[in-house]
Design a protein around this motif. Structure first.
Motif, PDB file in Angstrom:
ATOM      1  N   TRP A   1       2.834  -4.307   9.899  1.00  0.00           N
ATOM      2  CA  TRP A   1       1.988  -3.349   9.182  1.00  0.00           C
ATOM      3  C   TRP A   1       2.402  -1.897   9.423  1.00  0.00           C
ATOM      4  O   TRP A   1       2.009  -1.009   8.667  1.00  0.00           O
ATOM      5  CB  TRP A   1       0.516  -3.563   9.542  1.00  0.00           C
TER       6      TRP A   1
ATOM      7  N   ILE B   1      -8.763  -9.310   2.204  1.00  0.00           N
ATOM      8  CA  ILE B   1      -9.211  -9.279   3.606  1.00  0.00           C
ATOM      9  C   ILE B   1     -10.739  -9.174   3.665  1.00  0.00           C
ATOM     10  O   ILE B   1     -11.395  -9.852   4.459  1.00  0.00           O
ATOM     11  CB  ILE B   1      -8.528  -8.102   4.339  1.00  0.00           C
ATOM     12  N   ARG B   2     -11.303  -8.341   2.795  1.00  0.00           N
ATOM     13  CA  ARG B   2     -12.756  -8.114   2.792  1.00  0.00           C
ATOM     14  C   ARG B   2     -13.529  -9.317   2.257  1.00  0.00           C
ATOM     15  O   ARG B   2     -14.523  -9.751   2.848  1.00  0.00           O
ATOM     16  CB  ARG B   2     -13.046  -6.891   1.929  1.00  0.00           C
TER      17      ARG B   2
ATOM     18  N   ASN C   1      -0.459   4.623  -1.398  1.00  0.00           N
ATOM     19  CA  ASN C   1      -1.735   5.088  -0.858  1.00  0.00           C
ATOM     20  C   ASN C   1      -1.472   5.955   0.373  1.00  0.00           C
ATOM     21  O   ASN C   1      -1.166   5.439   1.453  1.00  0.00           O
ATOM     22  CB  ASN C   1      -2.596   3.874  -0.486  1.00  0.00           C
TER      23      ASN C   1
ATOM     24  N   PHE D   1       0.820  -1.217   0.000  1.00  0.00           N
ATOM     25  CA  PHE D   1       0.000   0.000   0.000  1.00  0.00           C
ATOM     26  C   PHE D   1       0.852   1.263   0.000  1.00  0.00           C
ATOM     27  O   PHE D   1       0.406   2.346   0.394  1.00  0.00           O
ATOM     28  CB  PHE D   1      -0.970  -0.008   1.193  1.00  0.00           C
TER      29      PHE D   1
ATOM     30  N   GLN E   1      -4.332 -11.404   8.169  1.00  0.00           N
ATOM     31  CA  GLN E   1      -3.289 -10.383   8.071  1.00  0.00           C
ATOM     32  C   GLN E   1      -2.068 -10.808   8.882  1.00  0.00           C
ATOM     33  O   GLN E   1      -2.190 -11.453   9.919  1.00  0.00           O
ATOM     34  CB  GLN E   1      -3.826  -9.048   8.569  1.00  0.00           C
TER      35      GLN E   1
ATOM     36  N   GLU F   1      -6.740  -5.187   0.545  1.00  0.00           N
ATOM     37  CA  GLU F   1      -8.055  -4.944   1.132  1.00  0.00           C
ATOM     38  C   GLU F   1      -9.112  -5.855   0.526  1.00  0.00           C
ATOM     39  O   GLU F   1     -10.030  -6.304   1.222  1.00  0.00           O
ATOM     40  CB  GLU F   1      -8.429  -3.473   0.944  1.00  0.00           C
TER      41      GLU F   1
ATOM     42  N   GLY G   1      -2.733  -0.796  -2.215  1.00  0.00           N
ATOM     43  CA  GLY G   1      -3.339  -1.604  -1.162  1.00  0.00           C
ATOM     44  C   GLY G   1      -4.665  -2.221  -1.515  1.00  0.00           C
ATOM     45  O   GLY G   1      -5.243  -2.952  -0.697  1.00  0.00           O
ATOM     46  N   SER G   2      -5.180  -1.953  -2.710  1.00  0.00           N
ATOM     47  CA  SER G   2      -6.519  -2.445  -3.055  1.00  0.00           C
ATOM     48  C   SER G   2      -6.576  -3.974  -3.091  1.00  0.00           C
ATOM     49  O   SER G   2      -7.601  -4.567  -2.728  1.00  0.00           O
ATOM     50  CB  SER G   2      -6.965  -1.867  -4.400  1.00  0.00           C
TER      51      SER G   2
ATOM     52  N   MET H   1      -3.557   4.997   3.598  1.00  0.00           N
ATOM     53  CA  MET H   1      -3.122   3.796   4.284  1.00  0.00           C
ATOM     54  C   MET H   1      -1.752   3.981   4.926  1.00  0.00           C
ATOM     55  O   MET H   1      -1.483   3.439   6.001  1.00  0.00           O
ATOM     56  CB  MET H   1      -3.118   2.608   3.321  1.00  0.00           C
TER      57      MET H   1
END
Length: 529
Positions: free
Chosen positions: A268, A257-258, A225, A222, A264, A254, A250-251, A228
């Motif tokens: 980080w 994860i989504r 971004n 990411f 994760q 994400e 980072g898309s 982020m």
């Protein structure tokens, strides 16, 4: 460009070194139809890998082990090269030391044990390797002395690496579709296996679903971004300059994860960041100048912040063990920038690709006082302290040299040439390569923080690179991960050249595992008929 197919066997998301390593591995392992997609247009192909120097850290047994895969060493030159073997123990110890003992032991073991075979595998597929004379060797007394456990790079750096990857992928029939962004992962509700991906054509905003038997995530971290970066790395990281592609936003992390509850892992709040030209573009790398904006000559001189104070030990370790953390140190300074300073003794040792006049603004002056005046025009807030800091440093260097006349400067080793003697010690030492700044003309370069890649990512199985579920703590069927998206390998810092090696190691493993899974699926399907 051909239309994006409705169905493939393996879908690889990301066109960098990790993505192409995965695609090539899957194709050569008999996976069937392999497609690489990337959200970027074709003229941004290669992800962050394109912007690297192409360095690969690998276990090797000395020069004889490397000569068969490099193309820039003739017999006469080979006789003048000193390269110590870099063993698995050396590599493992470097990871443990540099990554503060936090690197996942199974991931790091995989990286180390596969490193030698993976570079030879890449060479077999046409990646052109060279000994890294310009970055990792000094010519001393007529011999090229390699240092820091890092000896090889790709011809023409990251640009050459991506060119070679694309050529190899094409030979194997791998398809590539740019301007194609992955937006959603879909799973079979009965099995929990990933079975398709929704993608969007970024040129016309149209979406479609691609059915697939395996997905390999290699879409980067990411680092591009700013939201982020601020969220995970902390305050002021939105001000860091982006070294590479603006599409590593980072898309992909994400999305995983989504959509599939990917677990994760890793550091980080950590990243790879370097001393970077303060005049470089802020939000993306320059595809022509590329890695030449790096400013890694600090071990040969000093770094002073805008208040005229030193803030790091420029010589506490070899450059390729410190350069990935010194960007963070610069970002933490007033004005988020600093000046690198040398005298005439050291400027000939600076790498021309980073410090030539056509690459960087060199601030030159006949005295330290005049240099301070020139730097003040470019943001230095306390010219008087700037000069005093260098003069105090010079006094400490002189005291050490008088007390240790046998200690000689050698840039290829930690030479122990320091500022710390019984007569005088600086509060902040320079532990190696401490030479006085006393010979005109003096040169300064203004640097800031350039972020390379982020360390936080997804938990993966070290054998298959399969993505682990945060719900079941077992691998998610048909989903794999490689490159910057792998979490748990690097913490706080990393040994230089490990990133590309990691991308190839886990990319190759992901491709092989995906192909094996597909063969099993097709075998079971045939058995039922």
């Amino acid at each position: 460009m051909a239309p994006v197919p409705n169905e493939v066997d393996v879908l690889v998301i990301g066109s960098g070194n990790a993505g192409f390593s995965a695609a090539i591995s899957a194709a050569e392992s008999g996976a069937g139809r392999v497609l690489v997609i990337d959200a970027c247009p074709e003229d941004w192909a290669g992800g962050n890998s394109y912007f690297t120097a192409g360095a690969f850290r690998t276990v090797h047994h000395g020069l004889a082990d490397l000569l068969p895969i490099v193309n820039n060493v003739d017999k006469a030159t080979a006789s003048r090269i000193d390269i110590e073997p870099y063993t698995a123990t050396h590599f493992a110890d470097d990871i443990a030391r540099i990554c503060i003992g936090r690197s996942d032991p199974e991931l790091s073991q995989t990286l180390v044990q596969d490193s030698n075979s993976v570079v030879k595998w890449l060479a077999k597929h046409g990646v052109r390797f060279q000994l890294s004379f310009n970055r990792q060797a000094y010519e001393i007394d007529g011999r090229f002395k390699f240092w820091g456990g890092l000896s090889i790079k790709t011809e023409d750096g990251g640009k050459g690496l991506i060119k070679d990857h694309r050529r190899a992928a094409a030979r194997l029939g791998v398809e590539v579709s740019f301007s194609t962004a992955a937006t959603r992962l879909h799973i079979d509700p009965n099995t929990g296996a990933v079975n398709s991906v929704t993608v969007r054509d970024t040129t016309n905003w149209q979406e479609k679903k691609i059915r697939t038997l395996a997905v390999i995530l290699a879409g980067g971290g990411f680092e591009a971004n700013p939201r982020m970066r601020s969220q995970f790395l902390g305050p002021n990281w939105d001000l860091a300059r982006v070294r590479g592609t603006p599409y590593n936003n980072g898309s992909c992390l994400e999305m995983a994860i989504r959509d599939v509850a990917a677990k994760q892992a890793g550091n980080w709040s950590g990243c790879h960041s370097v001393a970077w030209d303060a005049n470089a573009p802020p939000n993306a790398g320059d595809r022509v100048i590329s890695n030449q904006f790096t400013k890694s000559g600090y071990p040969l001189g000093l770094m002073l912040n805008l208040e005229g104070k030193r803030f790091v030990d420029e010589g506490f370790d070899m450059r390729n063990y410190t350069y990935a953390i010194f960007g963070k140190a610069i970002l933490a300074q007033p004005g988020h920038s600093a000046f690198q300073v040398w005298d005439a003794q050291m400027t000939p040792w600076l790498r021309s690709e980073e410090y030539n006049d056509d690459i960087v603004e060199r601030i030159t002056a006949p005295t330290l006082e005049k240099l301070a005046e020139e730097c003040a025009k470019r943001g230095l807030r306390d010219p008087k302290r700037f000069v005093e800091t260098i003069e105090e440093y010079n006094e400490a260097v002189k005291a050490f040299q008088e007390e240790n006349p046998g200690c000689k400067w050698d840039p290829a080793v930690r030479d122990g040439l320091s500022t710390q003697s019984s007569r005088k010690k600086l509060t902040l030492a320079k532990s190696n390569w401490a030479t006085p700044l006393t010979s005109a003309p003096y040169v300064a370069v203004k640097a800031t923080c350039g972020i390379t890649f982020t360390f936080g990512g997804l938990a993966v199985d070290p054998v298959t690179a399969g993505v682990i579920s945060s719900v079941t703590n077992s691998t998610i069927s048909n989903l794999y991960c490689a490159g910057e998206m792998v979490g748990g390998l690097f913490y706080d810092n990393y040994p230089g050249g490990s990133g590309l090696t990691s991308g190839a190691v886990f990319g190759r493993r992901a491709g092989r595992a995906a192909a094996k899974q597909i063969r099993n699926l097709k075998s079971h399907s045939s058995a039922r008929l």
